[in-house]
Design a protein around this motif. Structure first.
Motif, PDB file in Angstrom:
ATOM      1  N   TRP A 177       0.772  -1.061   0.470  1.00  0.00           N
ATOM      2  CA  TRP A 177      -0.429  -0.096   0.235  1.00  0.00           C
ATOM      3  C   TRP A 177       1.205   1.390  -0.065  1.00  0.00           C
ATOM      4  CZ3 TRP A 177       0.616   3.052   4.341  1.00  0.00           C
ATOM      5  CH2 TRP A 177       1.366   3.159   5.164  1.00  0.00           C
ATOM      6  N   LYS A 178       2.362   0.801   0.643  1.00  0.00           N
ATOM      7  CA  LYS A 178       2.815   2.251   0.354  1.00  0.00           C
ATOM      8  C   LYS A 178       3.711   2.778  -0.911  1.00  0.00           C
ATOM      9  CE  LYS A 178       5.039   2.974   4.472  1.00  0.00           C
ATOM     10  NZ  LYS A 178       5.923   3.233   5.531  1.00  0.00           N
ATOM     11  N   LYS A 179       3.566   1.610  -1.510  1.00  0.00           N
ATOM     12  CA  LYS A 179       3.687   2.622  -3.291  1.00  0.00           C
ATOM     13  C   LYS A 179       2.865   2.412  -3.640  1.00  0.00           C
ATOM     14  CE  LYS A 179       6.774   0.492  -6.318  1.00  0.00           C
ATOM     15  NZ  LYS A 179       8.065   0.044  -6.965  1.00  0.00           N
ATOM     16  N   VAL A 209      -0.844  15.634   2.131  1.00  0.00           N
ATOM     17  CA  VAL A 209      -0.046  16.312   3.102  1.00  0.00           C
ATOM     18  C   VAL A 209      -0.652  14.949   3.712  1.00  0.00           C
ATOM     19  CG1 VAL A 209       0.329  17.120   5.214  1.00  0.00           C
ATOM     20  CG2 VAL A 209       0.481  18.738   3.332  1.00  0.00           C
ATOM     21  N   PRO A 210      -1.773  15.037   4.305  1.00  0.00           N
ATOM     22  CA  PRO A 210      -2.083  13.356   4.744  1.00  0.00           C
ATOM     23  C   PRO A 210      -1.397  11.701   4.160  1.00  0.00           C
ATOM     24  CG  PRO A 210      -4.011  14.441   4.197  1.00  0.00           C
ATOM     25  CD  PRO A 210      -2.927  15.610   4.282  1.00  0.00           C
ATOM     26  N   LEU A 211      -1.508  12.050   2.737  1.00  0.00           N
ATOM     27  CA  LEU A 211      -0.771  11.233   1.900  1.00  0.00           C
ATOM     28  C   LEU A 211       0.303  10.800   2.720  1.00  0.00           C
ATOM     29  CD1 LEU A 211      -1.877  10.965  -1.780  1.00  0.00           C
ATOM     30  CD2 LEU A 211      -2.729   9.045   0.345  1.00  0.00           C
ATOM     31  N   SER A 212       0.974  11.651   2.525  1.00  0.00           N
ATOM     32  CA  SER A 212       2.996  11.811   3.304  1.00  0.00           C
ATOM     33  C   SER A 212       3.154  11.090   4.406  1.00  0.00           C
ATOM     34  CB  SER A 212       3.087  12.996   2.960  1.00  0.00           C
ATOM     35  OG  SER A 212       3.113  13.899   1.826  1.00  0.00           O
ATOM     36  N   ALA A 213       2.145  11.690   5.039  1.00  0.00           N
ATOM     37  CA  ALA A 213       1.797  11.183   6.687  1.00  0.00           C
ATOM     38  C   ALA A 213       1.826   9.901   6.691  1.00  0.00           C
ATOM     39  CB  ALA A 213       0.856  11.825   7.223  1.00  0.00           C
ATOM     40  N   LEU A 214       0.606   9.528   6.115  1.00  0.00           N
ATOM     41  CA  LEU A 214       0.784   7.968   5.840  1.00  0.00           C
ATOM     42  C   LEU A 214       1.839   7.274   5.335  1.00  0.00           C
ATOM     43  CD1 LEU A 214      -3.003   7.070   4.190  1.00  0.00           C
ATOM     44  CD2 LEU A 214      -2.411   6.467   6.215  1.00  0.00           C
ATOM     45  N   ALA A 215       2.321   7.631   4.607  1.00  0.00           N
ATOM     46  CA  ALA A 215       4.032   7.060   3.918  1.00  0.00           C
ATOM     47  C   ALA A 215       4.717   7.108   5.142  1.00  0.00           C
ATOM     48  CB  ALA A 215       3.736   7.319   2.687  1.00  0.00           C
ATOM     49  N   LEU A 216       4.598   7.880   6.131  1.00  0.00           N
ATOM     50  CA  LEU A 216       5.825   8.408   7.050  1.00  0.00           C
ATOM     51  C   LEU A 216       5.455   7.157   8.282  1.00  0.00           C
ATOM     52  CD1 LEU A 216       6.435  11.843   7.179  1.00  0.00           C
ATOM     53  CD2 LEU A 216       8.064  10.310   6.647  1.00  0.00           C
TER      54      LEU A 216
END
Lengths: 212, 212
Positions: free
Chosen positions: A47-49, A202-209
């Motif tokens: 899911w990170k991809k 922004v929340p997408l990046s947070a999810l990936a982090l």
């Protein structure tokens, strides 16, 4: 994370297992996440991809919206087909400082988004990388603020152009400059699309982090 | 995260230590973070707690700024000491829809920030928790957009009140309503303080979410 847990567990139980006299080859766990053994299944989160690809697509959309709104507003000009001896009826985007800020801000956001594409691509190839992701996210937040600010202040002017303000005795100029107002409204809508894209990034990046 | 690893290690080594015939009391690890043993050193990353405390303090500041700006703008009214037969010179915040949006938005942000304080406190006690942190962050981003939008559109009106617009033939009303304009400007500045606090909160949350 799961692999991290298991490799740690392996390290701790090492003395006990040695007592059984079996020759076991142990790889030194340099980092908690890089070790994988055949005994322990290694579920790689796909899911990170997916998040990284969504990020890239959203960025493409934001580029289009930001540059589109900058160009739409930056070419916004209307000359009315009548004039007096001293006055030509002429409206253009440079009449309002908010529209100037709007054009500059959306241009900067579009430019930043283009420069950010390679970093976003790196995040697709290496979904677990942290550095580019965190950097992109922080600049995204600032850009989101700039985009929202530019769109909102321009919206205030567009609103006043359409409706005027009876209390402040400001007349609605859109009765004359119809095309000018129409184009301004379109540019503002495009700019809000860019701002909302940034807001989703922004929340997408947070999810990936996030640790899985 | 580290504590999670160690509690995992403890659980795994349990059968081996039992064999020595010593009565060891094991606390059932209800959550991965509450278990600590003396045998395994327990390095607790202090920076996550620091981030959580900074988050809490920033939230307190944002509450003050948002509610302060809402109250300042919401009580903003000026009646000039002269009047004609038909007209009393009277300016108040409800004259402009942007100021109405400003008051509502900052009130909502202040209210949300108060409701968010307990969750922020949970993040201080349990720096490794993910759920409340991610939830707070996503709402923070939306609220940051709202705060920036409210502040920017109000700024546009304050600017026009001070300078007018020669091209649109809008007169500057601040020559008459000095106090009204002064108070509006103060409210806008306070609102930008709230927006910038929110802008700082988002990357802080991201840092706390980041895997160490």
């Amino acid at each position: 994370m799961d692999s991290g847990k298991h490799s740690e567990a392996t390290t701790v139980t090492k003395p006990e297992t040695k007592d059984k006299g079996k020759a076991v080859t142990w790889a030194a766990p340099l980092s908690g996440y890089s070790v994988s053994t055949k005994a322990v299944p290694h579920p790689r989160p796909g899911w990170k991809k997916g998040v990284a690809i969504t990020d890239f697509i959203l960025r493409l959309g934001a580029i289009g919206a930001a540059l589109g709104s900058a160009v739409t507003m930056g070419t916004n000009e209307e000359i009315l087909p009548f004039f007096t001896q001293f006055l030509q009826f002429h409206a253009q985007w440079t009449d309002f400082p908010m529209f100037q800020f709007f054009v500059v801000a959306n241009g900067v956001i579009g430019g930043y988004m283009i420069l950010a594409l390679p970093f976003s691509y790196v995040c697709i190839i290496r979904p677990h990388t942290i550095g580019p992701r965190l950097g992109l996210m922080i600049v995204d937040i600032v850009m989101m603020g700039v985009a929202t600010g530019a769109a909102s202040s321009a919206t205030a002017i567009v609103y006043l152009s359409h409706n005027g303000s009876r209390d402040a005795n400001w007349i609605a100029i859109c009765q004359g400059y119809t095309n000018f107002c129409q184009t301004s409204s379109e540019a503002v809508v495009l700019s809000f699309v860019a701002a909302i894209s940034l807001m989703c990034l922004v929340p997408l990046s947070a999810l990936a982090l996030k640790r899985t």
